[in-house]
Scaffold this motif. Structure first.
Motif, PDB file in Angstrom:
ATOM      1  N   ILE A 249       0.809  -1.388   0.045  1.00 14.17           N
ATOM      2  CA  ILE A 249       0.178   0.047   0.187  1.00 14.17           C
ATOM      3  C   ILE A 249       0.828   1.413  -0.120  1.00 14.17           C
ATOM      4  N   VAL A 250       1.803   1.602   0.972  1.00 12.85           N
ATOM      5  CA  VAL A 250       2.229   2.349   0.833  1.00 12.85           C
ATOM      6  C   VAL A 250       3.962   2.588  -0.508  1.00 12.85           C
ATOM      7  N   ALA A 251       4.146   1.458  -1.043  1.00 16.31           N
ATOM      8  CA  ALA A 251       5.191   1.868  -2.476  1.00 16.31           C
ATOM      9  C   ALA A 251       4.192   2.321  -3.590  1.00 16.31           C
ATOM     10  N   ARG A 252       2.272   1.766  -3.389  1.00 18.82           N
ATOM     11  CA  ARG A 252       1.697   1.939  -4.167  1.00 18.82           C
ATOM     12  C   ARG A 252       0.710   3.013  -3.841  1.00 18.82           C
ATOM     13  N   LEU A 253       1.115   4.136  -2.974  1.00 16.49           N
ATOM     14  CA  LEU A 253       0.531   5.544  -2.586  1.00 16.49           C
ATOM     15  C   LEU A 253       0.881   6.523  -3.793  1.00 16.49           C
ATOM     16  N   ALA A 254       1.865   6.726  -4.058  1.00 20.14           N
ATOM     17  CA  ALA A 254       2.396   8.136  -4.602  1.00 20.14           C
ATOM     18  C   ALA A 254       1.776   7.506  -6.384  1.00 20.14           C
ATOM     19  N   ASP A 255       0.791   6.867  -7.045  1.00 18.12           N
ATOM     20  CA  ASP A 255       0.443   6.714  -7.905  1.00 18.12           C
ATOM     21  C   ASP A 255      -1.141   6.217  -7.516  1.00 18.12           C
ATOM     22  N   ALA A 256      -1.016   6.938  -6.459  1.00 13.28           N
ATOM     23  CA  ALA A 256      -3.003   6.769  -6.254  1.00 13.28           C
ATOM     24  C   ALA A 256      -3.041   8.202  -7.360  1.00 13.28           C
ATOM     25  N   PRO A 257      -4.840   8.161  -6.980  1.00 16.31           N
ATOM     26  CA  PRO A 257      -5.022   9.090  -8.875  1.00 16.31           C
ATOM     27  C   PRO A 257      -5.341  10.443  -7.653  1.00 16.31           C
ATOM     28  N   SER A 258      -6.122  10.172  -6.609  1.00 17.44           N
ATOM     29  CA  SER A 258      -5.991  11.947  -6.410  1.00 17.44           C
ATOM     30  C   SER A 258      -4.731  12.572  -5.647  1.00 17.44           C
ATOM     31  N   VAL A 259      -3.936  11.549  -4.974  1.00 15.41           N
ATOM     32  CA  VAL A 259      -2.154  11.682  -4.358  1.00 15.41           C
ATOM     33  C   VAL A 259      -2.102  13.182  -5.613  1.00 15.41           C
ATOM     34  N   ARG A 260      -1.173  12.005  -7.191  1.00 13.61           N
ATOM     35  CA  ARG A 260      -1.773  12.696  -7.944  1.00 13.61           C
ATOM     36  C   ARG A 260      -1.786  13.456  -8.029  1.00 13.61           C
ATOM     37  N   ARG A 261      -3.206  13.841  -8.009  1.00 16.93           N
ATOM     38  CA  ARG A 261      -3.917  15.097  -9.108  1.00 16.93           C
ATOM     39  C   ARG A 261      -3.338  16.198  -7.817  1.00 16.93           C
ATOM     40  N   ALA A 262      -3.734  15.563  -6.432  1.00 19.35           N
ATOM     41  CA  ALA A 262      -2.967  16.553  -5.357  1.00 19.35           C
ATOM     42  C   ALA A 262      -0.987  17.549  -5.483  1.00 19.35           C
ATOM     43  N   GLU A 265      -1.470  19.696  -8.377  1.00 19.61           N
ATOM     44  CA  GLU A 265      -1.992  21.076  -8.912  1.00 19.61           C
ATOM     45  C   GLU A 265      -1.137  22.000  -7.218  1.00 19.61           C
ATOM     46  N   ILE A 266      -0.076  21.583  -6.488  1.00 16.21           N
ATOM     47  CA  ILE A 266       0.787  21.930  -6.425  1.00 16.21           C
ATOM     48  C   ILE A 266       1.885  22.869  -7.254  1.00 16.21           C
ATOM     49  N   GLN A 267       1.687  22.157  -8.164  1.00 16.72           N
ATOM     50  CA  GLN A 267       2.831  22.604  -9.773  1.00 16.72           C
ATOM     51  C   GLN A 267       2.001  23.468 -10.257  1.00 16.72           C
ATOM     52  N   ARG A 268       0.461  23.101 -10.580  1.00 23.54           N
ATOM     53  CA  ARG A 268      -0.045  24.646 -11.214  1.00 23.54           C
ATOM     54  C   ARG A 268      -0.065  25.410 -10.364  1.00 23.54           C
ATOM     55  N   ALA A 322      -0.866  33.959  -4.845  1.00 23.11           N
ATOM     56  CA  ALA A 322      -0.408  32.629  -5.457  1.00 23.11           C
ATOM     57  C   ALA A 322      -0.102  32.482  -5.207  1.00 23.11           C
ATOM     58  N   LEU A 323       0.945  32.828  -4.029  1.00 22.09           N
ATOM     59  CA  LEU A 323       1.706  31.981  -3.265  1.00 22.09           C
ATOM     60  C   LEU A 323       1.052  31.566  -2.026  1.00 22.09           C
ATOM     61  N   ARG A 324       0.491  32.156  -1.558  1.00 17.77           N
ATOM     62  CA  ARG A 324      -0.860  31.152  -0.424  1.00 17.77           C
ATOM     63  C   ARG A 324      -1.544  30.007  -1.089  1.00 17.77           C
ATOM     64  N   ARG A 325      -2.475  30.168  -2.154  1.00 12.56           N
ATOM     65  CA  ARG A 325      -2.928  29.609  -3.059  1.00 12.56           C
ATOM     66  C   ARG A 325      -1.540  28.679  -3.293  1.00 12.56           C
ATOM     67  N   LYS A 326      -0.283  28.379  -2.965  1.00 14.93           N
ATOM     68  CA  LYS A 326       0.396  27.275  -3.451  1.00 14.93           C
ATOM     69  C   LYS A 326       0.674  26.737  -2.121  1.00 14.93           C
ATOM     70  N   ASP A 327       0.464  27.522  -1.326  1.00 11.40           N
ATOM     71  CA  ASP A 327       0.620  26.765   0.704  1.00 11.40           C
ATOM     72  C   ASP A 327      -0.518  26.123   1.084  1.00 11.40           C
ATOM     73  N   ALA A 328      -1.079  26.401   0.558  1.00 14.38           N
ATOM     74  CA  ALA A 328      -2.928  25.867   0.297  1.00 14.38           C
ATOM     75  C   ALA A 328      -2.995  24.402  -0.254  1.00 14.38           C
ATOM     76  N   ALA A 329      -2.827  24.256  -1.666  1.00 13.67           N
ATOM     77  CA  ALA A 329      -2.133  23.024  -2.138  1.00 13.67           C
ATOM     78  C   ALA A 329      -1.618  22.083  -1.811  1.00 13.67           C
ATOM     79  N   ALA A 331      -0.930  22.102   1.524  1.00 17.03           N
ATOM     80  CA  ALA A 331      -1.804  21.773   2.879  1.00 17.03           C
ATOM     81  C   ALA A 331      -2.643  20.286   2.716  1.00 17.03           C
ATOM     82  N   ARG A 332      -2.793  20.754   0.903  1.00 19.41           N
ATOM     83  CA  ARG A 332      -4.181  19.886   1.384  1.00 19.41           C
ATOM     84  C   ARG A 332      -3.165  17.938   0.527  1.00 19.41           C
ATOM     85  N   ALA A 333      -2.818  18.608  -0.559  1.00 18.85           N
ATOM     86  CA  ALA A 333      -0.928  17.430  -0.752  1.00 18.85           C
ATOM     87  C   ALA A 333      -1.766  16.414   0.119  1.00 18.85           C
TER      88      ALA A 333
END
Length: 435
Positions: A249-262, A265-268, A322-329, A331-333
């Motif tokens: 589970i830990v090995a596959r966690l990084a490839d989880a769709p919702s985790v990758r999307r979060a 969102e940091i990169q966006r 934009a900086l604060r939105r990056k911080d929020a992203a 935290a959400r990730a």
């Protein structure tokens, strides 16, 4: 008059200069043609297998088609972000008298400085990557829904068989009780009880058939087919999926769709901050044209250069946002990774518990209940046991079988939920250029 517009020939150079001031737009990742425009497969005929149900759902499910269209639409955002500002053609006339009027024709072009165009493209690219991840998450959802619906229908189909067998046994018991009453070996009360048991079995059969019909309707909807397209399912219901370990589970966690999307969102958000900084740099507007003065009787070249003075607005508010939105992203990730890990670990524990239940039912409870029923039935036919003993043994055996199929359905449901959360390698889209 021809000489009036000769200087405008230099305006063609402005576009090439603008191109030189900004980097070329990075190419958007090509959408797989099989995903963008899926070929409509023929509906499955005959008995439907699990693989056919999943593949048909991935091709025909309406929600998945909508997510595919959203991904294709995001390509337009990337293209639009890479376009240059349009040149501006202006005509100005001073005085209305033909003898003294002055006419100026000028072509101007804004040159974006500070990397605005590249930042816009990068932001649009991250949006396209998120659309690709949304499609991957939707594929995982559809696959999990199809698996759950298939096994719900398959176990419902098996429960119908159990109910049919129960009715057959109850009818046989009622006939046996009637013969014993006729022979004077038991009281008529035994026959009445047997008839009541047979009626109850018929009711249970109708309920099981209704549940099978409802499960088939659910599977049909997930597969995107018309009602009545599926009548029979084919597949082993008792083949159990493996329970993933905590390490898996830990090995596959990084490839989880919702985790990758979060994470995307940091990169966006980072790309949005880069664009906000770039927008704080003033743009340069250059112009070239010609001015015809009738009073002087000659044409003069006009060259202009203008740039805003960033005394007050340097886009500093947008940069802070934009900086604060990056911080929020970020935290959400982190929160999303913790949520997925916790839920999958719980599902894995439930899956293992259900597997243990199925194994115990299969190895110990079912054989024992069946043996007790057969012994009670034989004893009843030989007059050694009462009908109540045989009826109780029959009910116990049938209840255990229903419990067995219900546990099987839960095993497959938990396994499908784990795959929904963690995704599969087939659901991982190819991302565009990472920042």
């Amino acid at each position: 008059m021809r000489r009036t517009f000769v200087p405008l020939a230099c305006a063609a150079l402005i576009t090439s200069v603008a191109q030189a001031q900004t980097p070329a737009s990075p190419q958007a990742p090509a959408v797989d043609a099989r995903v963008a425009s899926p070929a409509t497969p023929a509906p499955p005929t005959g008995s439907v297998t699990l693989e056919a149900a999943v593949q048909t759902a991935l091709q025909l499910n309406p929600q998945l088609r909508a997510a595919t269209a959203d991904l294709a639409a995001s390509d337009g955002s990337v293209r639009q972000a890479g376009l240059l500002p349009n040149p501006v053609l202006g005509v100005e006339q001073e005085d209305t008298r033909s003898a003294t009027r002055t006419t100026t024709v000028q072509l101007s072009q804004t040159l974006e400085l500070g990397g605005k165009r590249a930042a816009r493209v990068e932001l649009a690219q991250r949006g396209q990557d998120i659309a690709a991840l949304d499609l991957a998450a939707r594929r995982a959802d559809v696959r999990a829904d199809a698996i759950q619906a298939f096994f719900n229908a398959l176990t419902a189909q098996e429960r119908v068989k159990v109910a049919e067998e129960s009715l057959r046994i109850a009818a046989s018991g009622a006939d046996a009780a009637a013969r014993r009453v006729t022979a004077g070996k038991v009281s008529p009360t035994e026959e009445t009880r047997a008839r009541v048991a047979a009626a109850s079995a018929r009711i249970e059969l109708r309920q099981a058939q209704a549940e099978r019909s409802a499960a088939l309707h659910g599977l049909t909807a997930v597969m995107g087919l018309q009602e009545g397209a599926i009548q029979q399912l084919d597949g082993p219901v008792d083949v159990l999926p493996p329970a993933p370990s905590a390490v898996d589970i830990v090995a596959r966690l990084a490839d989880a769709p919702s985790v990758r999307r979060a994470q995307m969102e940091i990169q966006r958000a980072d790309a949005g901050y880069t664009l906000a900084r770039a927008q704080g740099v003033p743009d340069l507007t250059v112009g070239v044209g010609a001015k015809r003065a009738q009073e002087l009787g000659r044409t003069q070249a006009v060259i202009s250069v203008s740039v805003p003075l960033p005394f007050f607005d340097r886009n500093q508010g947008a940069q802070l946002e934009a900086l604060r939105r990056k911080d929020a992203a970020q935290a959400r990730a982190q929160a999303e990774a913790l949520r997925v890990r916790s839920e999958v670990l719980q599902l894995a524990d439930l899956l293992q518990a259900r597997r243990d239940e199925v194994d115990a039912l299969r190895r110990e409870v079912l054989p024992g209940a069946q043996s007790a029923y057969e012994a009670a039935r034989t004893g009843f036919e030989l007059g050694k046991f009462s009908f109540l003993d045989a009826l109780d043994a029959q009910r116990t055996w049938l209840q255990v079988r229903c419990q067995y199929y219900a546990a099987l359905a839960q095993v497959h449901r938990h396994a499908a939920e784990i795959d929904r959360q963690l995704g599969t390698p087939n659901d991982r889209p190819a991302m565009g250029t990472q920042p």
